[in-house]
Design a protein around this motif. Structure first.
Motif, mmCIF file in Angstrom:
data_model
loop_
_atom_site.group_PDB
_atom_site.id
_atom_site.type_symbol
_atom_site.label_atom_id
_atom_site.label_comp_id
_atom_site.label_asym_id
_atom_site.label_seq_id
_atom_site.Cartn_x
_atom_site.Cartn_y
_atom_site.Cartn_z
ATOM 1 N N UNK A 74 0.861 -1.179 0.000
ATOM 2 C CA UNK A 74 0.000 0.000 0.000
ATOM 3 C C UNK A 74 0.895 1.225 0.000
ATOM 4 N N UNK A 75 1.058 1.874 -1.162
ATOM 5 C CA UNK A 75 1.969 3.026 -1.221
ATOM 6 C C UNK A 75 1.431 4.222 -0.444
ATOM 7 N N UNK A 78 5.396 3.676 3.187
ATOM 8 C CA UNK A 78 4.665 2.626 2.487
ATOM 9 C C UNK A 78 4.434 1.449 3.432
ATOM 10 N N UNK A 79 3.272 0.835 3.313
ATOM 11 C CA UNK A 79 2.921 -0.327 4.129
ATOM 12 C C UNK A 79 3.021 -1.586 3.287
ATOM 13 N N UNK A 80 3.731 -2.578 3.811
ATOM 14 C CA UNK A 80 3.922 -3.848 3.109
ATOM 15 C C UNK A 80 3.543 -4.982 4.056
ATOM 16 N N UNK A 108 7.247 -1.431 7.218
ATOM 17 C CA UNK A 108 7.071 -0.022 6.885
ATOM 18 C C UNK A 108 8.341 0.482 6.223
ATOM 19 N N UNK A 109 8.191 1.069 5.048
ATOM 20 C CA UNK A 109 9.316 1.639 4.309
ATOM 21 C C UNK A 109 9.130 3.148 4.218
ATOM 22 N N UNK A 110 10.080 3.903 4.724
ATOM 23 C CA UNK A 110 9.973 5.357 4.746
ATOM 24 C C UNK A 110 10.933 5.957 3.721
ATOM 25 N N UNK A 111 10.437 6.928 2.951
ATOM 26 C CA UNK A 111 11.254 7.645 1.966
ATOM 27 C C UNK A 111 11.089 9.144 2.183
#
Length: 228
Positions: A106-107, A119-121, A129-132
């Motif tokens: 889920x972007x 982003x939620x994976x 959780x991936x943070x940019x």
């Protein structure tokens, strides 16, 4: 859930390979020499084999040359795409959506106007959780999402990564391998249940903060009549 792949015709597949070849050749100066070597070396050995043992080795040599070219194309195109994605907003989610395996992406579940995003994976490794974005701003978003998810994910593992080149950050070119190496803690059934739970959480309506706008307030006369 991973989307079912549509069937691609042979002509479309060749066109895709040509586009990847052109993309990689423009961004990687070593690609063309390596590709040429991967083709010419097997063909040269094939010529020797044909002269020594006959024409039976010709198709084998051609297949080896094609295999070598595809291996070089795969390795160098991945590297070129990672280099091109470095620093691009939303690149991490885009790469994950094209990864093999069951990755529910889920972007930008949380974001700012400065293009910071989280982003939620969901996968067999748990919740990721991936943070940019800017490290100072995005760490706040990451903390908010961790607190929100911790209430509903139960015993599922929760991993978080900050994508970047700084200390303690995960370079985007290493992201795929890092996620693939995470221990598998959930079954397919657990992933489905967790995915439904988090989708229900996201779909839950929330009351807006602040004063109610005047055009949405009930009419006083109607309110008095209702009380009677």
């Amino acid at each position: 859930m991973a989307k079912p792949q549509e069937k691609v015709s042979f002509g479309q597949r060749l066109k895709q390979i040509g586009m990847v070849f052109s993309f990689t050749a423009k961004r990687d100066k070593w690609f063309v020499p390596l590709a040429a070597g991967a083709v010419l070396i097997p063909l040269a050995l094939t010529v020797v084999a044909v002269l020594a043992w006959g024409w039976l080795w010709l198709p084998i040599g051609i297949l080896l040359a094609l295999l070598g070219l595809l291996i070089v194309l795969n390795l160098r195109s991945n590297k070129a795409m990672m280099n091109a994605a470095e620093g691009q907003p939303g690149a991490a989610a885009s790469i994950l959506e094209n990864m093999r395996g069951d990755w529910r992406v889920t972007p930008a579940v949380s974001s700012t106007t400065q293009m910071d995003m989280v982003h939620l994976v969901i996968g067999r490794a748990g919740v990721i959780l991936l943070a940019e974005g800017n490290p100072q701003r995005v760490r706040g978003l990451l903390g908010q999402e961790k607190r929100r998810l911790a209430k509903v994910i139960g015993s599922a593992p929760l991993h978080d990564f900050l994508i970047g080149q700084g200390e303690g950050e995960l370079p985007i070119r290493k992201m795929r391998m890092t996620l693939m190496r995470l221990p598998r803690a959930l079954s397919g059934k657990d992933v489905n249940a967790l995915d439904k739970r988090l989708k229900a959480l996201s779909a839950r309506p929330q009351m807006p903060k602040g004063a109610i706008p005047k055009n949405l307030r009930p009419n006083k006369a109607t309110f008095r009549q209702g009380r009677r």
